[in-house]
Design a protein around this motif. Structure first.
Motif, mmCIF file in Angstrom:
data_model
loop_
_atom_site.group_PDB
_atom_site.id
_atom_site.type_symbol
_atom_site.label_atom_id
_atom_site.label_comp_id
_atom_site.label_asym_id
_atom_site.label_seq_id
_atom_site.Cartn_x
_atom_site.Cartn_y
_atom_site.Cartn_z
ATOM 1 N N TYR A 94 0.804 -1.230 0.000
ATOM 2 C CA TYR A 94 0.000 0.000 0.000
ATOM 3 C C TYR A 94 0.837 1.280 0.000
ATOM 4 O O TYR A 94 0.590 2.181 -0.818
ATOM 5 N N PRO A 95 1.839 1.413 0.878
ATOM 6 C CA PRO A 95 2.600 2.674 0.879
ATOM 7 C C PRO A 95 3.404 2.892 -0.397
ATOM 8 O O PRO A 95 3.830 4.016 -0.677
ATOM 9 N N LEU A 96 3.613 1.839 -1.177
ATOM 10 C CA LEU A 96 4.359 1.960 -2.433
ATOM 11 C C LEU A 96 3.444 2.282 -3.606
ATOM 12 O O LEU A 96 3.895 2.812 -4.627
ATOM 13 N N LEU A 97 2.152 1.955 -3.472
ATOM 14 C CA LEU A 97 1.213 2.073 -4.582
ATOM 15 C C LEU A 97 0.294 3.285 -4.493
ATOM 16 O O LEU A 97 -0.167 3.782 -5.516
ATOM 17 N N ALA A 98 0.018 3.742 -3.284
ATOM 18 C CA ALA A 98 -0.932 4.842 -3.101
ATOM 19 C C ALA A 98 -0.310 6.174 -3.485
ATOM 20 O O ALA A 98 0.846 6.456 -3.148
ATOM 21 N N GLU A 99 -1.073 6.990 -4.209
ATOM 22 C CA GLU A 99 -0.590 8.321 -4.585
ATOM 23 C C GLU A 99 -0.392 9.186 -3.335
ATOM 24 O O GLU A 99 0.610 9.868 -3.197
ATOM 25 N N ARG A 100 -1.379 9.123 -2.438
ATOM 26 C CA ARG A 100 -1.311 9.854 -1.165
ATOM 27 C C ARG A 100 -1.696 8.892 -0.050
ATOM 28 O O ARG A 100 -2.867 8.838 0.346
ATOM 29 N N PRO A 101 -0.734 8.153 0.472
ATOM 30 C CA PRO A 101 -1.044 7.165 1.515
ATOM 31 C C PRO A 101 -1.744 7.809 2.712
ATOM 32 O O PRO A 101 -1.326 8.858 3.201
ATOM 33 N N GLN A 102 -2.825 7.163 3.166
ATOM 34 C CA GLN A 102 -3.568 7.686 4.314
ATOM 35 C C GLN A 102 -3.014 7.185 5.643
ATOM 36 O O GLN A 102 -3.414 7.659 6.700
ATOM 37 N N PHE A 103 -2.115 6.218 5.575
ATOM 38 C CA PHE A 103 -1.489 5.711 6.787
ATOM 39 C C PHE A 103 -0.123 5.155 6.433
ATOM 40 O O PHE A 103 0.151 4.818 5.276
ATOM 41 N N ASP A 104 0.735 5.088 7.420
ATOM 42 C CA ASP A 104 2.060 4.496 7.278
ATOM 43 C C ASP A 104 2.078 3.248 8.163
ATOM 44 O O ASP A 104 1.969 3.362 9.387
ATOM 45 N N PRO A 105 2.199 2.071 7.572
ATOM 46 C CA PRO A 105 2.108 0.840 8.361
ATOM 47 C C PRO A 105 3.086 0.762 9.522
ATOM 48 O O PRO A 105 2.759 0.186 10.567
ATOM 49 N N LEU A 106 4.276 1.330 9.371
ATOM 50 C CA LEU A 106 5.279 1.223 10.428
ATOM 51 C C LEU A 106 5.332 2.448 11.334
ATOM 52 O O LEU A 106 6.027 2.441 12.333
#
Length: 318
Positions: A94-106
């Motif tokens: 997700y963080p690699l694919l989303a234009e504007r990530p809504q969350f950071d998994p780590l």
């Protein structure tokens, strides 16, 4: 005043962890019921009360390729009452694919455990190839003419086939679908030459002979299809691995003693041989041996592993 508040919070943390959990927990699954992620989550949730003394209730919060449910879990109170059952797609890609990530998994989560993974398989329709080396030979002889399907652009299974293409140096056209079922239907109908899916999902077609599993992307052969080699065995690609891993996460800020207790409960649950056999029979690789910190390192390493693959494809979440 601030010093008193800090002291009160410090003293309260062990007490909170000691009494936790004192009511039912909720485990958010960001995908619909019935899929591999949901199946594993429900089986784990049914066993955890024996260790924790409280029920674990599954809540399916779907939408936006898993982002909606994951974001809800990230925003939950960090009191140990809300767990996320995340996947390689939501936490790794997700963080690699989303234009504007809504969350950071780590940043927004504390990894607790990686309890298992769904084994990835490379599948063809009969007549295309009878082995993975044969598929590579056909693809090199007919560059760009073979077509493979996946459950969607940017999905973990899409990226798994792209990793195979890069490592095997072949050109096979990608055809995205809205899920695994329509991709398999087109494979069986002769409209696709290959696809990538999980062992559990393709097992029936493989055993019936309607489709052929050429290789699994795990480090060891699947007990469900012991006759099928790993990609590493078939092509000599040492270290080749792609598994749809699953992870239990807590919102950042959750007291460390709660995370430690939950991790211990998951480890103890997965150590039950009967339960491990049940999961393996359903097509899962059983994990649970990584500590919370090791789980975090694993997720970070997975993001680093897939970053160049995602960049090469130019894939973005739709």
């Amino acid at each position: 005043m601030k010093r008193r508040a800090l002291l009160a919070a410090t003293l309260a943390t062990p007490a909170l962890a000691q009494s936790w959990p004192d009511r039912p927990l909720r485990m958010i699954v960001p995908f619909p019921p019935g899929g591999a992620t949901d199946v594993f989550a429900r089986r784990l949730a049914a066993r955890l009360p024996a260790e924790l003394g409280q029920p674990v209730v599954i809540e399916n919060r779907t939408g936006a390729a898993g982002a909606i449910g994951t974001l809800e879990a990230a925003r939950a109170r960090p009191d140990g009452q809300t767990l996320l059952f995340g996947t390689a797609s939501t936490l790794g890609l997700y963080p690699l694919l989303a234009e504007r990530p809504q969350f950071d998994p780590l940043r927004d989560f504390l990894p607790v455990a990686i309890p298992g993974a769904a084994t990835v398989a490379f599948v063809v329709r009969p007549g295309v190839a009878d082995s993975l080396p044969a598929l590579v030979a056909v693809a090199r002889a007919r560059p760009g003419q073979l077509r493979y399907g996946s459950p969607g652009t940017g999905s973990y299974l899409h990226m798994s086939f792209e990793l195979f293409k890069r490592e095997a140096n072949v050109n096979i056209e990608h055809v995205p679908y809205r899920g695994s079922a329509p991709a398999m239907a087109d494979l069986l109908g002769g409209h696709l030459d290959a696809l990538t899916d999980t062992v559990a999902t393709t097992l029936e077609q493989h055993r019936s002979g309607r489709a052929r599993m050429l290789a699994v992307a795990s480090t060891a052969r699947s007990p469900l299809v012991p006759e099928v080699p790993t990609v590493a065995e078939a092509l000599g690609l040492s270290g080749f691995e792609a598994a749809v891993w699953l992870a239990v996460m807590l919102p950042t800020g959750t007291p460390e003693p709660i995370r430690a207790r939950l991790a211990a409960a998951i480890t103890a649950t997965l150590a039950v041989q009967e339960f491990r056999a049940e999961l393996e029979a359903a097509g899962f690789e059983v994990g649970g041996r990584l500590s919370p910190d090791q789980s975090r390192d694993y997720i970070a390493a997975e993001q680093a592993k897939w970053r160049p693959i995602v960049a090469a494809t130019g894939a973005k979440l739709e």
